[in-house]
Design a protein around this motif. Structure first.
Motif, mmCIF file in Angstrom:
data_model
loop_
_atom_site.group_PDB
_atom_site.id
_atom_site.type_symbol
_atom_site.label_atom_id
_atom_site.label_comp_id
_atom_site.label_asym_id
_atom_site.label_seq_id
_atom_site.Cartn_x
_atom_site.Cartn_y
_atom_site.Cartn_z
ATOM 1 N N TYR A 86 0.814 -1.212 0.000
ATOM 2 C CA TYR A 86 0.000 0.000 0.000
ATOM 3 C C TYR A 86 0.849 1.264 0.000
ATOM 4 C CZ TYR A 86 -4.723 -1.766 0.084
ATOM 5 O OH TYR A 86 -5.908 -2.325 -0.299
ATOM 6 N N LEU A 87 2.009 1.216 0.625
ATOM 7 C CA LEU A 87 2.825 2.428 0.748
ATOM 8 C C LEU A 87 3.842 2.602 -0.375
ATOM 9 C CD1 LEU A 87 3.383 2.320 4.611
ATOM 10 C CD2 LEU A 87 1.793 3.771 3.326
ATOM 11 N N THR A 88 4.259 1.485 -1.015
ATOM 12 C CA THR A 88 5.298 1.599 -2.049
ATOM 13 C C THR A 88 4.888 0.985 -3.386
ATOM 14 O OG1 THR A 88 6.402 -0.526 -1.584
ATOM 15 C CG2 THR A 88 7.081 1.400 -0.258
ATOM 16 N N GLY A 89 3.849 0.151 -3.387
ATOM 17 C CA GLY A 89 3.459 -0.543 -4.606
ATOM 18 C C GLY A 89 4.157 -1.874 -4.789
ATOM 19 N N PHE A 90 5.029 -2.233 -3.842
ATOM 20 C CA PHE A 90 5.777 -3.487 -3.910
ATOM 21 C C PHE A 90 5.732 -4.179 -2.561
ATOM 22 C CE2 PHE A 90 7.684 -0.575 -6.960
ATOM 23 C CZ PHE A 90 7.661 -1.337 -8.117
ATOM 24 N N LEU A 91 5.899 -5.489 -2.573
ATOM 25 C CA LEU A 91 5.955 -6.259 -1.328
ATOM 26 C C LEU A 91 7.376 -6.249 -0.762
ATOM 27 C CD1 LEU A 91 3.786 -9.319 -2.379
ATOM 28 C CD2 LEU A 91 3.125 -7.456 -0.862
ATOM 29 N N ASN A 92 7.501 -6.487 0.523
ATOM 30 C CA ASN A 92 8.796 -6.652 1.208
ATOM 31 C C ASN A 92 9.719 -5.448 1.030
ATOM 32 O OD1 ASN A 92 8.107 -9.331 2.057
ATOM 33 N ND2 ASN A 92 8.530 -10.011 -0.028
ATOM 34 N N GLU A 93 9.177 -4.265 1.187
ATOM 35 C CA GLU A 93 9.952 -3.048 1.021
ATOM 36 C C GLU A 93 10.292 -2.413 2.374
ATOM 37 O OE1 GLU A 93 11.294 -1.455 -1.699
ATOM 38 O OE2 GLU A 93 10.796 -3.241 -2.856
ATOM 39 N N LYS A 94 10.745 -1.166 2.350
ATOM 40 C CA LYS A 94 11.199 -0.469 3.555
ATOM 41 C C LYS A 94 10.175 -0.448 4.689
ATOM 42 C CE LYS A 94 14.727 2.327 1.416
ATOM 43 N NZ LYS A 94 15.201 3.661 1.070
ATOM 44 N N PRO A 95 8.872 -0.301 4.411
ATOM 45 C CA PRO A 95 7.941 -0.348 5.547
ATOM 46 C C PRO A 95 8.046 -1.645 6.357
ATOM 47 C CG PRO A 95 6.844 0.566 3.627
ATOM 48 C CD PRO A 95 8.182 0.054 3.157
ATOM 49 N N LEU A 96 8.309 -2.752 5.698
ATOM 50 C CA LEU A 96 8.489 -4.023 6.403
ATOM 51 C C LEU A 96 9.770 -4.012 7.226
ATOM 52 C CD1 LEU A 96 7.708 -6.932 7.070
ATOM 53 C CD2 LEU A 96 8.773 -7.627 4.895
ATOM 54 N N ALA A 97 10.839 -3.478 6.673
ATOM 55 C CA ALA A 97 12.109 -3.403 7.414
ATOM 56 C C ALA A 97 11.955 -2.525 8.652
ATOM 57 C CB ALA A 97 13.210 -2.869 6.506
ATOM 58 N N ARG A 98 11.274 -1.379 8.510
ATOM 59 C CA ARG A 98 11.050 -0.500 9.667
ATOM 60 C C ARG A 98 10.181 -1.195 10.720
ATOM 61 N NH1 ARG A 98 10.988 3.614 5.551
ATOM 62 N NH2 ARG A 98 8.742 3.351 5.269
ATOM 63 N N LEU A 99 9.166 -1.915 10.270
ATOM 64 C CA LEU A 99 8.311 -2.649 11.198
ATOM 65 C C LEU A 99 9.118 -3.686 11.972
ATOM 66 C CD1 LEU A 99 5.572 -3.515 12.395
ATOM 67 C CD2 LEU A 99 5.287 -4.992 10.382
ATOM 68 N N ARG A 100 9.956 -4.425 11.292
ATOM 69 C CA ARG A 100 10.759 -5.457 11.961
ATOM 70 C C ARG A 100 11.670 -4.849 13.019
ATOM 71 N NH1 ARG A 100 11.930 -9.197 6.610
ATOM 72 N NH2 ARG A 100 10.008 -10.433 6.807
ATOM 73 N N ARG A 101 12.241 -3.684 12.749
ATOM 74 C CA ARG A 101 13.072 -3.005 13.763
ATOM 75 C C ARG A 101 12.236 -2.640 14.985
ATOM 76 N NH1 ARG A 101 15.428 -0.274 9.448
ATOM 77 N NH2 ARG A 101 14.134 1.528 9.832
ATOM 78 N N ASP A 102 11.057 -2.071 14.739
ATOM 79 C CA ASP A 102 10.203 -1.679 15.857
ATOM 80 C C ASP A 102 9.688 -2.903 16.616
ATOM 81 O OD1 ASP A 102 10.644 0.968 15.348
ATOM 82 O OD2 ASP A 102 8.703 1.325 14.394
#
Length: 195
Positions: A86-102
Motif C-alpha cells: 500500500y505504501l510503495t506498490g511493492f511487497l517486502n519493502e522499507k515499511p516491512l524493514a522498519r516494522l521489523r526493527r520496531d
C-alpha cells in the motif's frame, strides 16, 4: 491486565477480532460469535450490526471461497493486505524493514507457524491488540501505541479497509472492511486528541 480500562479492553478486543478474521476464513464458531455482536447508532456500531447480519447468513464454505478470492487467488488475490504494497506498490519493502526493527524494540516476534511478511493487516491488528493488553510484556504506553499506529497502521490501513468494502469478491468481508474503516477513523482521531 487487571488495570486495563474498559475502553482499552474494547479497543484490544476489536483489534484482535480484526486480526483473527483477516488471518484466515472464519469457521462456524467464529461466524456464530460474530452473528451475536450488536452495535449502536454510531458509524462503528452500524458497521458491527451489518457484519453480524452478514455472519448470520454466512456459511464456512462460502466464506472460505470469498477469503481465497480476496487474499489468495490463483496467482494473487484481489487485494494485497500489506503495508509495503500500500505504501510503495511493492511487497517486502522499507515499511516491512522498519516494522521489523520496531518489533524487535517491542520484543514482538513472529509466530513460528506464520510464513507471510509481518506487515500484513492481520498481524498488525494483532500487534496493536497485544500492545494494549501487554501480550508482549508490560502493556505499552498510549504514546508508544500512538507512535506504532502512526508508523505502521495509520498511513495505509484505512485505505485497505476502504478497498475491502468495495472489493468485487467481498460479501461478509465488505462488512469487515466497514468495521475496520470506522475503527481506524476512531483510533486516528483518539490518538490526535491524546497529543
Amino acid at each position: 491486565m487487571t488495570d486495563l480500562s474498559a475502553e482499552d479492553r474494547l479497543r484490544a478486543d476489536l483489534y484482535n477480532f480484526l486480526g483473527l478474521i483477516l488471518s484466515g476464513p472464519p469457521d462456524q464458531l467464529l461466524l456464530d460469535q460474530t452473528a451475536q455482536l450488536s452495535g449502536d447508532e454510531t458509524a462503528l456500531g452500524t458497521a458491527i450490526n451489518g457484519l453480524a447480519a452478514a455472519a448470520r447468513k454466512g456459511k464456512p464454505k462460502d466464506v472460505s471461497r470469498e477469503y481465497n478470492a480476496l487474499f489468495i487467488g490463483l496467482g494473487r488475490g484481489e487485494l494485497l493486505p500489506y503495508a509495503s504494497y500500500y505504501l510503495t506498490g511493492f511487497l517486502n519493502e522499507k515499511p516491512l524493514a522498519r516494522l521489523r526493527r520496531d518489533m524487535m524494540d517491542l520484543r514482538i516476534v513472529r509466530a513460528a507457524n506464520v510464513f507471510e511478511p509481518e506487515d500484513n493487516a492481520a498481524s498488525l491488528m494483532e500487534m496493536m491488540g497485544g500492545m494494549i493488553v501487554g501480550r508482549f510484556g508490560a502493556p505499552v504506553s498510549l504514546a508508544a501505541q500512538k507512535d506504532f499506529y502512526a508508523k505502521h497502521v495509520g498511513p495505509w490501513a484505512g485505505h485497505f479497509y476502504g478497498d475491502l468494502r468495495k472489493a468485487k469478491s467481498a460479501e461478509l468481508y465488505t462488512h469487515v472492511g466497514a468495521v475496520g474503516a470506522a475503527f481506524m477513523t476512531i483510533e486516528k482521531e483518539a490518538f490526535r486528541l491524546a497529543a
